[in-house]
Design an enzyme around this catalytic site. Structure first.
Site, PDB file in Angstrom:
ATOM      1  N   CYS A  20      -3.844 -15.709   0.229  1.00 36.34           N
ATOM      2  CA  CYS A  20      -3.766 -16.552  -1.077  1.00 36.34           C
ATOM      3  C   CYS A  20      -2.857 -17.376  -1.723  1.00 36.34           C
ATOM      4  O   CYS A  20      -2.728 -18.032  -2.484  1.00 36.34           O
ATOM      5  CB  CYS A  20      -3.262 -15.183  -2.170  1.00 36.34           C
ATOM      6  SG  CYS A  20      -5.340 -13.797  -2.069  1.00 36.34           S
ATOM      7  N   HIS A  66      -1.990 -16.488  -9.630  1.00 33.13           N
ATOM      8  CA  HIS A  66      -2.619 -16.029  -8.245  1.00 33.13           C
ATOM      9  C   HIS A  66      -3.671 -15.044  -8.908  1.00 33.13           C
ATOM     10  O   HIS A  66      -2.784 -14.476  -9.785  1.00 33.13           O
ATOM     11  CB  HIS A  66      -2.336 -15.854  -6.909  1.00 33.13           C
ATOM     12  CG  HIS A  66      -3.106 -15.608  -6.157  1.00 33.13           C
ATOM     13  ND1 HIS A  66      -4.598 -16.180  -6.361  1.00 33.13           N
ATOM     14  CD2 HIS A  66      -3.605 -13.795  -5.444  1.00 33.13           C
ATOM     15  CE1 HIS A  66      -5.060 -14.706  -5.106  1.00 33.13           C
ATOM     16  NE2 HIS A  66      -4.541 -14.272  -5.166  1.00 33.13           N
ATOM     17  N   ASN A  98     -11.290 -12.549  -7.255  1.00 31.86           N
ATOM     18  CA  ASN A  98     -10.044 -12.928  -6.216  1.00 31.86           C
ATOM     19  C   ASN A  98     -10.913 -14.189  -5.959  1.00 31.86           C
ATOM     20  O   ASN A  98     -11.343 -13.957  -4.321  1.00 31.86           O
ATOM     21  CB  ASN A  98      -9.424 -12.194  -6.044  1.00 31.86           C
ATOM     22  CG  ASN A  98      -8.190 -12.921  -5.125  1.00 31.86           C
ATOM     23  OD1 ASN A  98      -7.785 -13.433  -4.872  1.00 31.86           O
ATOM     24  ND2 ASN A  98      -6.809 -11.510  -4.703  1.00 31.86           N
TER      25      ASN A  98
HETATM   26  O1  UT7 Z   1      -4.958 -11.412  -3.272  1.00 30.14           O
HETATM   27  C1  UT7 Z   1      -3.725 -10.596  -2.667  1.00 30.14           C
HETATM   28  C2  UT7 Z   1      -3.001  -9.896  -3.555  1.00 30.14           C
HETATM   29  N1  UT7 Z   1      -3.611  -8.767  -3.186  1.00 30.14           N
HETATM   30  C3  UT7 Z   1      -3.508  -8.331  -4.949  1.00 30.14           C
HETATM   31  O2  UT7 Z   1      -2.566  -8.490  -5.107  1.00 30.14           O
HETATM   32  C4  UT7 Z   1      -4.148  -6.994  -5.260  1.00 30.14           C
HETATM   33  C5  UT7 Z   1      -3.182  -5.940  -5.502  1.00 30.14           C
HETATM   34  N2  UT7 Z   1      -4.052  -4.725  -6.002  1.00 30.14           N
HETATM   35  C6  UT7 Z   1      -4.717  -4.015  -6.706  1.00 30.14           C
HETATM   36  O3  UT7 Z   1      -5.412  -5.249  -7.485  1.00 30.14           O
HETATM   37  C7  UT7 Z   1      -4.789  -2.906  -6.830  1.00 30.14           C
HETATM   38  O4  UT7 Z   1      -4.612  -1.860  -6.438  1.00 30.14           O
HETATM   39  C8  UT7 Z   1      -6.230  -2.708  -6.575  1.00 30.14           C
HETATM   40  C9  UT7 Z   1      -7.143  -2.507  -8.107  1.00 30.14           C
HETATM   41  C10 UT7 Z   1      -7.118  -3.067  -5.522  1.00 30.14           C
HETATM   42  C11 UT7 Z   1      -6.489  -0.599  -6.582  1.00 30.14           C
HETATM   43  O5  UT7 Z   1      -5.998  -0.905  -7.545  1.00 30.14           O
HETATM   44  P1  UT7 Z   1      -5.078   0.923  -8.165  1.00 30.14           P
HETATM   45  O6  UT7 Z   1      -4.840   0.874  -9.857  1.00 30.14           O
HETATM   46  O7  UT7 Z   1      -3.332  -0.143  -7.306  1.00 30.14           O
HETATM   47  O8  UT7 Z   1      -5.561   1.903  -7.666  1.00 30.14           O
HETATM   48  P2  UT7 Z   1      -5.521   2.953  -6.157  1.00 30.14           P
HETATM   49  O9  UT7 Z   1      -5.742   1.404  -5.132  1.00 30.14           O
HETATM   50  O10 UT7 Z   1      -4.356   3.305  -6.676  1.00 30.14           O
HETATM   51  O11 UT7 Z   1      -6.942   3.797  -6.385  1.00 30.14           O
HETATM   52  C12 UT7 Z   1      -7.069   5.052  -7.359  1.00 30.14           C
HETATM   53  C13 UT7 Z   1      -8.148   5.241  -7.363  1.00 30.14           C
HETATM   54  C14 UT7 Z   1      -8.626   6.085  -5.722  1.00 30.14           C
HETATM   55  O12 UT7 Z   1      -8.826   7.300  -6.253  1.00 30.14           O
HETATM   56  P3  UT7 Z   1      -8.534   8.452  -6.166  1.00 30.14           P
HETATM   57  O13 UT7 Z   1      -7.606   8.508  -4.610  1.00 30.14           O
HETATM   58  O14 UT7 Z   1      -7.121   8.699  -7.325  1.00 30.14           O
HETATM   59  O15 UT7 Z   1      -9.606   9.840  -6.451  1.00 30.14           O
HETATM   60  C15 UT7 Z   1      -9.139   5.012  -5.561  1.00 30.14           C
HETATM   61  O16 UT7 Z   1     -10.013   5.479  -4.570  1.00 30.14           O
HETATM   62  O17 UT7 Z   1      -9.346   4.385  -8.182  1.00 30.14           O
HETATM   63  C16 UT7 Z   1     -10.516   4.501  -6.800  1.00 30.14           C
HETATM   64  N3  UT7 Z   1     -11.150   3.241  -6.214  1.00 30.14           N
HETATM   65  C17 UT7 Z   1     -11.998   3.236  -7.285  1.00 30.14           C
HETATM   66  N4  UT7 Z   1     -12.933   4.045  -7.771  1.00 30.14           N
HETATM   67  C18 UT7 Z   1     -13.839   2.665  -8.340  1.00 30.14           C
HETATM   68  C19 UT7 Z   1     -10.650   2.211  -5.495  1.00 30.14           C
HETATM   69  N5  UT7 Z   1     -11.294   1.177  -5.832  1.00 30.14           N
HETATM   70  C20 UT7 Z   1     -12.533   1.898  -7.029  1.00 30.14           C
HETATM   71  C21 UT7 Z   1     -13.332   1.422  -7.488  1.00 30.14           C
HETATM   72  N6  UT7 Z   1     -14.094   1.797  -8.204  1.00 30.14           N
HETATM   73  N7  UT7 Z   1     -13.846  -0.192  -6.773  1.00 30.14           N
END
Ligand code: UT7
Length: 324
Positions: free
Chosen positions: A112, A251, A281
């Protein structure tokens, strides 16, 4: 001499994939995606539409905006992690497609962060005597997306952006760039298969190693910290402050990351360019795509101080300051 941005261009594929479409593919919801990422829809390349197809259209628009022809170019750089083929470089395919002369052409691999890295390489070459450098960020992220993995498939999209750098003796252009990496964190965002570690094989495909994997939550925390640091580093290098910034083009990974960085810096959101709601993204394409939209919308005026900044696989993070 300095390198100034003489023209910008971008292109996105026609097909729109909405959050509602994704609701029918994996266990997710429009509400979750919008709240956690700011993304509402993304573009997906048509079957057979590859990285250089998107890059060529963005490059043609940037050349037109710069009022230059492809034969004026001295160097072509393409930032991508989803090139048409593993070999040759997508930049060489672009050289042929654009009808540029037999100039140097190569790809830059920094995920990225690729566009900021490539811009910095182009800037260095202009400072050592080249006149016109094409810098493209183009990605077909859908080609490495696991459409059954809800933690990644809702995030990425396809697109391309390009700038033409031209030498100038005026007191404007790229002021400096600040590039960093931490390979110890390589596994936060990676595609493990298809290279020399795990060459393509039935076993590798069965294990799904051809897909992008991300430890989103850990990545999020490192992103906010390093983006704030790289922004301050760029400003400090020129004895400038956050108040001096006219536009911040980050980004487009996640609106919550961008808001957290802006809040830590004390930067009002009116000065921040956001378009991930429409494109998601797009990795190395995200900054030149957002920059081109901002330029064409009249958000960048001569003399403005613009900061671009990215974070991504590697890990890599980088910022650059541009006096428009
Ligand atoms: O371009 C490269 C750089 N990339 C980035 O900068 C990405 C950085 N990270 C992020 O943007 C975020 O961490 C994400 C958007 C990827 C995820 O958001 P989050 O608030 O960190 O969520 P999480 O991974 O902590 O997951 C929270 C919950 C989980 O469920 P439980 O374990 O709390 O029951 C996940 O399983 O959300 C769940 N989850 C989803 N639920 C519905 C993960 N993906 C999804 C989804 N829909 N698509």
């Amino acid at each position: 001499m300095r390198a100034r941005i003489a023209g910008t261009g971008s292109y996105v594929p026609e097909r729109v994939l909405t959050n509602a479409d994704l609701e029918r593919m994996v266990a997710t919801s429009d509400e979750w995606i919008v709240e956690r990422t700011g993304i509402r829809e993304r573009r997906i390349a048509a079957p057979g539409e590859a990285c250089s197809d998107l890059g060529a259209k963005a490059a043609e628009r940037a050349l037109e905006a710069a009022d230059l022809r492809a034969t004026d170019l001295d160097l072509i750089l393409v930032a991508t992690c989803t090139g048409d083929v593993p070999l040759p470089s997508t930049a060489c395919l672009l050289q042929d497609r654009l009808g540029a002369g037999h100039v140097a052409a190569c790809d830059i691999s920094a995920a990225c962060c690729g566009f900021v890295y490539a811009l910095s390489v182009g800037d260095a070459y202009v400072k050592t005597g080249l006149r016109h450098v094409l810098v493209v960020g183009a990605e077909v992220m859908s080609s490495m997306t696991d459409w059954t993995d809800r933690s990644t498939c809702v995030l990425f999209g396809d697109g391309a952006g390009a700038v033409v750098l031209s030498a100038t003796d005026e007191d404007r252009g790229i002021l400096s760039s600040h590039l960093h990496s931490d390979g110890n964190l390589w596994d936060l965002i990676c595609v493990q298969g298809g290279g020399s570690r795990f060459p393509t094989s039935e076993k590798m495909l069965a294990e799904g190693l051809q897909y992008l994997k991300m430890k989103g939550n850990e990545t999020f925390k490192v992103a906010v910290k390093t983006l704030e640091e790289a922004a301050r580093e760029a400003l400090t290098a020129h004895s400038l402050s956050v108040e001096d910034l006219d536009l911040y083009v980050p980004h487009q990974a996640n609106v919550r990351i961008i808001k957290a960085v802006a809040s830590r810096l004390g930067l009002p959101m009116e000065k921040v360019v956001l378009n991930m709601d429409r494109y998601g993204n797009t990795s190395a394409a995200s900054i030149p795509l957002a920059l081109d939209e901002a330029v064409r919308a009249g958000r960048v005026r001569d003399g403005d101080l613009v900061m671009i900044e990215a974070f991504g696989g590697g890990l890599t993070w980088a910022s650059a300051l541009i006096r428009w």
